[in-house]
Write a protein that holds these residues in place. Sequence first.
Motif, PDB file in Angstrom:
ATOM      1  N   GLY A 193       0.834  -1.195   0.000  1.00  0.00           N
ATOM      2  CA  GLY A 193       0.000   0.000   0.000  1.00  0.00           C
ATOM      3  C   GLY A 193       0.869   1.244   0.000  1.00  0.00           C
ATOM      4  O   GLY A 193       0.608   2.211  -0.710  1.00  0.00           O
ATOM      5  N   ARG A 194       1.882   1.178   0.788  1.00  0.00           N
ATOM      6  CA  ARG A 194       2.760   2.335   0.842  1.00  0.00           C
ATOM      7  C   ARG A 194       3.488   2.503  -0.458  1.00  0.00           C
ATOM      8  O   ARG A 194       3.656   3.600  -0.965  1.00  0.00           O
ATOM      9  N   ARG A 195       3.891   1.407  -0.953  1.00  0.00           N
ATOM     10  CA  ARG A 195       4.615   1.507  -2.206  1.00  0.00           C
ATOM     11  C   ARG A 195       3.727   2.060  -3.273  1.00  0.00           C
ATOM     12  O   ARG A 195       4.149   2.828  -4.120  1.00  0.00           O
ATOM     13  N   TRP A 196       2.561   1.616  -3.205  1.00  0.00           N
ATOM     14  CA  TRP A 196       1.617   2.064  -4.206  1.00  0.00           C
ATOM     15  C   TRP A 196       1.559   3.580  -4.203  1.00  0.00           C
ATOM     16  O   TRP A 196       1.562   4.235  -5.218  1.00  0.00           O
ATOM     17  N   HIS A 197       1.516   4.075  -3.044  1.00  0.00           N
ATOM     18  CA  HIS A 197       1.437   5.529  -2.948  1.00  0.00           C
ATOM     19  C   HIS A 197       2.718   6.168  -3.427  1.00  0.00           C
ATOM     20  O   HIS A 197       2.711   7.277  -3.923  1.00  0.00           O
ATOM     21  N   SER A 198       3.741   5.464  -3.244  1.00  0.00           N
ATOM     22  CA  SER A 198       5.008   6.049  -3.644  1.00  0.00           C
ATOM     23  C   SER A 198       5.189   6.017  -5.149  1.00  0.00           C
ATOM     24  O   SER A 198       6.005   6.735  -5.696  1.00  0.00           O
ATOM     25  N   LEU A 199       4.451   5.223  -5.775  1.00  0.00           N
ATOM     26  CA  LEU A 199       4.593   5.133  -7.219  1.00  0.00           C
ATOM     27  C   LEU A 199       4.267   6.457  -7.867  1.00  0.00           C
ATOM     28  O   LEU A 199       3.439   7.202  -7.381  1.00  0.00           O
ATOM     29  N   SER A 200       4.913   6.650  -8.935  1.00  0.00           N
ATOM     30  CA  SER A 200       4.614   7.876  -9.643  1.00  0.00           C
ATOM     31  C   SER A 200       3.276   7.691 -10.309  1.00  0.00           C
ATOM     32  O   SER A 200       2.788   6.589 -10.459  1.00  0.00           O
ATOM     33  N   ARG A 201       2.754   8.745 -10.706  1.00  0.00           N
ATOM     34  CA  ARG A 201       1.455   8.642 -11.340  1.00  0.00           C
ATOM     35  C   ARG A 201       1.534   7.799 -12.557  1.00  0.00           C
ATOM     36  O   ARG A 201       0.629   7.054 -12.883  1.00  0.00           O
ATOM     37  N   GLU A 202       2.588   7.984 -13.222  1.00  0.00           N
ATOM     38  CA  GLU A 202       2.694   7.229 -14.439  1.00  0.00           C
ATOM     39  C   GLU A 202       2.642   5.765 -14.161  1.00  0.00           C
ATOM     40  O   GLU A 202       1.978   5.006 -14.816  1.00  0.00           O
ATOM     41  N   GLU A 203       3.373   5.442 -13.158  1.00  0.00           N
ATOM     42  CA  GLU A 203       3.419   4.031 -12.840  1.00  0.00           C
ATOM     43  C   GLU A 203       2.049   3.548 -12.420  1.00  0.00           C
ATOM     44  O   GLU A 203       1.605   2.484 -12.809  1.00  0.00           O
ATOM     45  N   GLN A 204       1.453   4.367 -11.622  1.00  0.00           N
ATOM     46  CA  GLN A 204       0.125   3.954 -11.203  1.00  0.00           C
ATOM     47  C   GLN A 204      -0.794   3.900 -12.406  1.00  0.00           C
ATOM     48  O   GLN A 204      -1.678   3.051 -12.485  1.00  0.00           O
ATOM     49  N   ALA A 205      -0.536   4.787 -13.256  1.00  0.00           N
ATOM     50  CA  ALA A 205      -1.391   4.863 -14.435  1.00  0.00           C
ATOM     51  C   ALA A 205      -1.402   3.542 -15.163  1.00  0.00           C
ATOM     52  O   ALA A 205      -2.416   3.110 -15.690  1.00  0.00           O
ATOM     53  N   LYS A 206      -0.291   2.935 -15.149  1.00  0.00           N
ATOM     54  CA  LYS A 206      -0.216   1.663 -15.855  1.00  0.00           C
ATOM     55  C   LYS A 206      -1.238   0.718 -15.288  1.00  0.00           C
ATOM     56  O   LYS A 206      -1.940   0.035 -16.001  1.00  0.00           O
ATOM     57  N   TYR A 207      -1.230   0.711 -14.005  1.00  0.00           N
ATOM     58  CA  TYR A 207      -2.124  -0.231 -13.369  1.00  0.00           C
ATOM     59  C   TYR A 207      -3.569   0.187 -13.526  1.00  0.00           C
ATOM     60  O   TYR A 207      -4.450  -0.643 -13.638  1.00  0.00           O
TER      61      TYR A 207
END
Length: 551
Positions: A348-362
């Motif tokens: 969960g924390r990592r998720w937050h740490s991800l950049s938007r782009e990265e999150q965007a992928k998901y």
Amino acid sequence: MPQLNGGGGDELGANDELISFKDEGEQEEKISENVSAERDLDDVKSSLVNESENNSSSSDSEVSQTPPRADRPLRRQQDGGFFKSPHYPGYPFLMIPDLGNPYLSNSALSPSARTYLQMKWPLLDVPGTAALRDSRSPTPGQLSNKVPVVQHAHMHPLTPLITYSNEHFSPGTPPAHLSPEILDPKTGIPRTPHPSELSPYYPLSPGAMGQIPHPLGWLVPQQGQPMYPITAGGFRHPYQALAMNASMSSLVSSRFSPHIVPHHPHSLHQTGIPHPAIVSPAIKQEPNGELSPAANTKSPVSTKKEEDKKPHIKKPLNAFMLYMKEMRAKVVAECTLKESAAINQILGRRWHSLSREEQAKYYELARKERQLHSQLYPGWSARDNYGKRKKRKRDNKTDSTPEDFSARNKKPCVQYLPQEKMIDSPASSHGSMLDSPATPSVALASPAAPAPTHSEQAQPLSLTTKPDRHHHFPLLSKPSSSSSSSSSSSSQPTSSSGRQSTPPLLSRPLPLASLHASLLSPPSPFHQAALHSHHALFQSQPLSLVTKSAD
DNA sequence: CATCCTTTGAAGGGG
DNA sequence: CCCCTTCAAAGGATG
């Protein structure tokens, strides 16, 4: 306190965390080194504390609220867009190319994967074209005929890990037809995972890691060909092919043999395509015997009733779930903790740490899944699964209090690999590998694009994320949570507007044109605002930490 | 053996 | 329109 050590952040300063978790007091020292790391720990702790607090005094509302809010906004748009919009040409394309590779790889690796694989493979193999044709009547036999994709198996196990590469987003792929070309089983298969995709970084040990199955990874294979024979009739191929996602894979694996799949009242997947999502009611998710044919057999017979009612179709995985599936193995490998709860916290924390782009992928993947899912099971609604899970005590959770927590969390994340740090920050950055170049595509996919900078900043946010929810940013609804949350301040976009516009930011399925436009133009003021907010948060964070510590 | 725990996100229902 | 609840994955821990 005790709790989640495991939670120790990996991202930032895994080491620190580890240590920290030993002595909280020392945090300060650590802080000097890595604030972020500290935070992670703190976050965890704080979160724990918060929980306890919440539990005791607060109403659960707080907790629950935050998350949901964020989603909502997004959802609306997304849903509307995705499901409704009959076609987003863009999607298919995007996904396909990339997906294939990434997914394939792992195929087999993860434990879960193992189980799944058997089932899946066969399905996956299905030749795209044939499948398509058959789609309508994909008899079990056909499916069975399909040869498993051996190649995938050959692929590097690791590959899968990286599942999400920017590629997914890459615009390039051709439209509807993609399937033929790309998907073409032959072609598809041949595709080997690009080294780039592979996660070189995976520190995982072969043993442990090897298993790691990327949920996503499997997808890939499919992609190569249409895993889902679905079809033509009702469904669009492209999606199918694309669609394989973790959920799908799981679905598939899950056992749904053709029998099961039969018809859903709602869903109709007359196609017979076994969707990963589908699970026989009796079986539930993946109990042990997923593969067991017996189940299948039995289900058809005795369970008819149940089946008739409806096979249990699982919900499509959301972005975070996809992320979890992908990253879990890593985290597990990194830390001794195996408990999912602890790992999930870390994730969960990592998720937050991800950049938007990265999150965007998901987010994008999640979208696709939803899309695919909706296509496969048009009539299905999440509500159908209500009550399937018996548990639900969680509510108590509020009450449960920290105690439980501590007890459970006993295991600390013992040690993160030294590398961890690398991983952490890099994690996001790792992604860099994926997105690093940040292919434009990514940008497209996600509004996040603008965020390049965020990523770094974002991490810090992560820390606050939870805590913040409660305290600082009540508003935050923001879906993308981390970012959005930050947006709270940024809220300018206005809470309302902001939400909508930025679901997961990227998630929205924009028409291609839109996408382009978006690229050209900044995603939205919102993003910028977000950035600012991030900064603010960033700075503020320390404060928060202090406060926390102070507390 | 069944459920809990934990995470975020999505979706639905109720007020 | 907002809030709350439930489920999705996962796997050790708990009852």
